[in-house]
Scaffold this active site. Structure first.
Site, PDB file in Angstrom:
ATOM      1  N   ASP A 102      -6.717 -19.644 -36.819  1.00  0.00           N
ATOM      2  CA  ASP A 102      -6.675 -21.023 -36.328  1.00  0.00           C
ATOM      3  C   ASP A 102      -7.717 -21.856 -37.072  1.00  0.00           C
ATOM      4  O   ASP A 102      -8.924 -21.616 -36.954  1.00  0.00           O
ATOM      5  CB  ASP A 102      -6.954 -21.024 -34.823  1.00  0.00           C
ATOM      6  CG  ASP A 102      -6.658 -22.366 -34.172  1.00  0.00           C
ATOM      7  OD1 ASP A 102      -6.164 -23.273 -34.865  1.00  0.00           O
ATOM      8  OD2 ASP A 102      -6.930 -22.502 -32.967  1.00  0.00           O
ATOM      9  N   ASP A 139      -1.615 -25.783 -38.117  1.00  0.00           N
ATOM     10  CA  ASP A 139      -2.945 -25.242 -38.394  1.00  0.00           C
ATOM     11  C   ASP A 139      -3.211 -23.873 -37.766  1.00  0.00           C
ATOM     12  O   ASP A 139      -4.369 -23.444 -37.696  1.00  0.00           O
ATOM     13  CB  ASP A 139      -4.024 -26.222 -37.934  1.00  0.00           C
ATOM     14  CG  ASP A 139      -3.925 -26.550 -36.452  1.00  0.00           C
ATOM     15  OD1 ASP A 139      -2.954 -26.123 -35.807  1.00  0.00           O
ATOM     16  OD2 ASP A 139      -4.826 -27.241 -35.936  1.00  0.00           O
ATOM     17  N   GLU A 140      -2.176 -23.167 -37.313  1.00  0.00           N
ATOM     18  CA  GLU A 140      -2.419 -21.840 -36.740  1.00  0.00           C
ATOM     19  C   GLU A 140      -1.196 -20.948 -36.872  1.00  0.00           C
ATOM     20  O   GLU A 140      -0.058 -21.426 -36.951  1.00  0.00           O
ATOM     21  CB  GLU A 140      -2.838 -21.942 -35.276  1.00  0.00           C
ATOM     22  CG  GLU A 140      -1.779 -22.509 -34.362  1.00  0.00           C
ATOM     23  CD  GLU A 140      -2.192 -22.508 -32.900  1.00  0.00           C
ATOM     24  OE1 GLU A 140      -2.723 -21.484 -32.434  1.00  0.00           O
ATOM     25  OE2 GLU A 140      -1.971 -23.541 -32.222  1.00  0.00           O
TER      26      GLU A 140
END
EC number: 2.7.7.7
Length: 408
Positions: free
Chosen positions: A12, A102-103
């Protein structure tokens, strides 16, 4: 630790938008940074230390952190950084499940003999993201998706945490129930009222008790997570089950007229329907989400007889739901409007059919033409007359929806 069996990483990126801004502008490094003006899209950890958080109003954020540097979002930069990071994920293991821009989850259980232990893999991944993309990333390691996600959150910022299979309860049970996947403010308040404040206290309850407190589905879900029951695998190429968009309308007490809300609804439907068609998807259920002046929330939904990606069909459905909800909006005001289309399937399986509503013009040709123009010249190149001079909120970047499996 992790001698055999499934091992999952949850990777993350830390305060992603703000970290990209600090990376690209040396003047922002080490200083409190807020991305977005009217609403906080992201805050650096220096700003978070003052209580600033995502989705907070810009005025409140600047009151908490007067020295914060506010910068406009640069979505193209965030999309490019995300692509670079996901290339590193894919180079680490073929088993990658993207969760957001983003993860992601990565299954590395089969890489011990080829690469090394999971801790080494995670360390190498974090180093590559730092060296090749210039961004900090936190990684959690565990046997299950849920524990890996909690571990990455606990390790932030810019950390690495592995949960030993023999110490899972020791790690998880002292944490507050808010750490459970799916526990928001309302559910947390219900659990607190029932004397449940930690995950361990929840795990000690009978599942039937939790059903009474938070409902059947939520009770089953939370009891399973608290008792370390999460068999979900990393799903490669998993397609979205729903697509949605929302826009904050204004401050409580500053009410919008019905024509203004109808115009906003049209803009959101245009956006979501276009994304449906871009992914060759069709959907069946439309959900209208509302937030009121008193911060209460409500949803209204309708399911079509046949799946569709036509803007006109979804706009007519949304207008009907808005009409149903209007007495409540008129009484309590509205500060957020959102739309979601769910029940998505491959659009290439769509059958030709008569229009669902006799008063709705079939728009497949018009939709296709508008999609081409907007794809070439930008989403704002063509708009409805009712939307001229109006804002429908920022269109947040998302992961590309994996392509449909070839039909044979």
């Amino acid at each position: 630790m992790f001698d055999h069996g499934k091992v999952i990483l949850h990777a993350d990126l830390d305060s992603f938008f703000a970290s990209v801004e600090q990376r690209d502008d040396p003047r922002l490094r080490g200083r409190p940074v807020i991305v977005g003006g009217g609403v906080v899209l992201a805050a650096s950890y220096e700003a978070k230390a003052y209580g600033v958080r995502s989705a907070m109003g810009g005025r409140e954020a600047q009151r908490l952190c007067p020295d914060a540097l506010v910068v406009p979002p640069r979505f193209s930069a965030y999309v490019e950084a995300s692509k670079q990071v996901f290339e590193i994920f894919d180079d680490t293991t073929p088993l990658v499940e993207g969760i957001s821009i983003d993860e992601a989850f990565l299954d590395v259980g089969g890489l011990r003999r080829l690469v090394g232990p999971p801790e080494q893999i995670a360390t190498t991944l974090r180093g590559r993201v730092r060296d090749e993309v210039g961004l900090p990333i936190s990684v959690g390691i565990a046997r299950t998706k849920y524990l890996a996600k909690v571990a990455s959150a606990v390790s932030k910022p810019d950390g690495l945490l592995a949960v030993d299979p023999e110490g899972e309860e020791t790690f998880l049970h002292p944490l507050p129930v808010e750490r459970l996947w799916g526990v928001g403010a309302i559910t947390a308040a219900k659990l607190h009222a029932d004397g449940i404040r930690t995950i361990g206290e929840l795990a000690a309850r009978e599942e039937a008790e939790l059903r009474t407190t938070v409902g059947k589905a939520a009770g089953r879900h939370l009891w399973a997570l608290a008792n370390l029951l999460d068999p979900r695998p990393v799903e490669v190429g998993r397609r979205r089950r729903s697509i949605g968009s929302q826009a904050a309308i204004g401050r409580p007490g500053k009410r919008k007229s019905r024509p203004e809300l109808e115009a906003l609804l049209a803009g959101l439907v245009d956006r979501v329907a276009r994304r449906l068609r871009a992914g060759e998807r069709i959907g069946q259920t439309f959900t209208l989400r509302l937030r009121f002046d008193d911060f209460g929330r409500a949803t209204r939904s309708a399911t079509l007889a046949h799946s569709s990606a036509a803007t006109a069909t979804w706009l007519e459905t949304g207008r009907r739901l808005l009409d149903v909800a209007w007495p409540l909006i008129d009484e309590r005001g509205c500060t957020l409007l959102g739309v979601t289309i769910s029940g998505l399937v491959d659009g290439r399986s769509q059958q030709l059919e008569l229009p669902l509503f006799p008063d709705v013009v079939h728009e497949s040709g018009l939709d296709a033409a508008l999609d081409l123009v907007r794809g070439r010249f930008g989403s704002a190149s063509v708009t409805r007359a009712a939307l001229v001079g109006r804002r429908t909120g920022l269109e947040m970047p998302t992961l590309p929806d994996p392509g449909p499996v070839a039909l044979v």
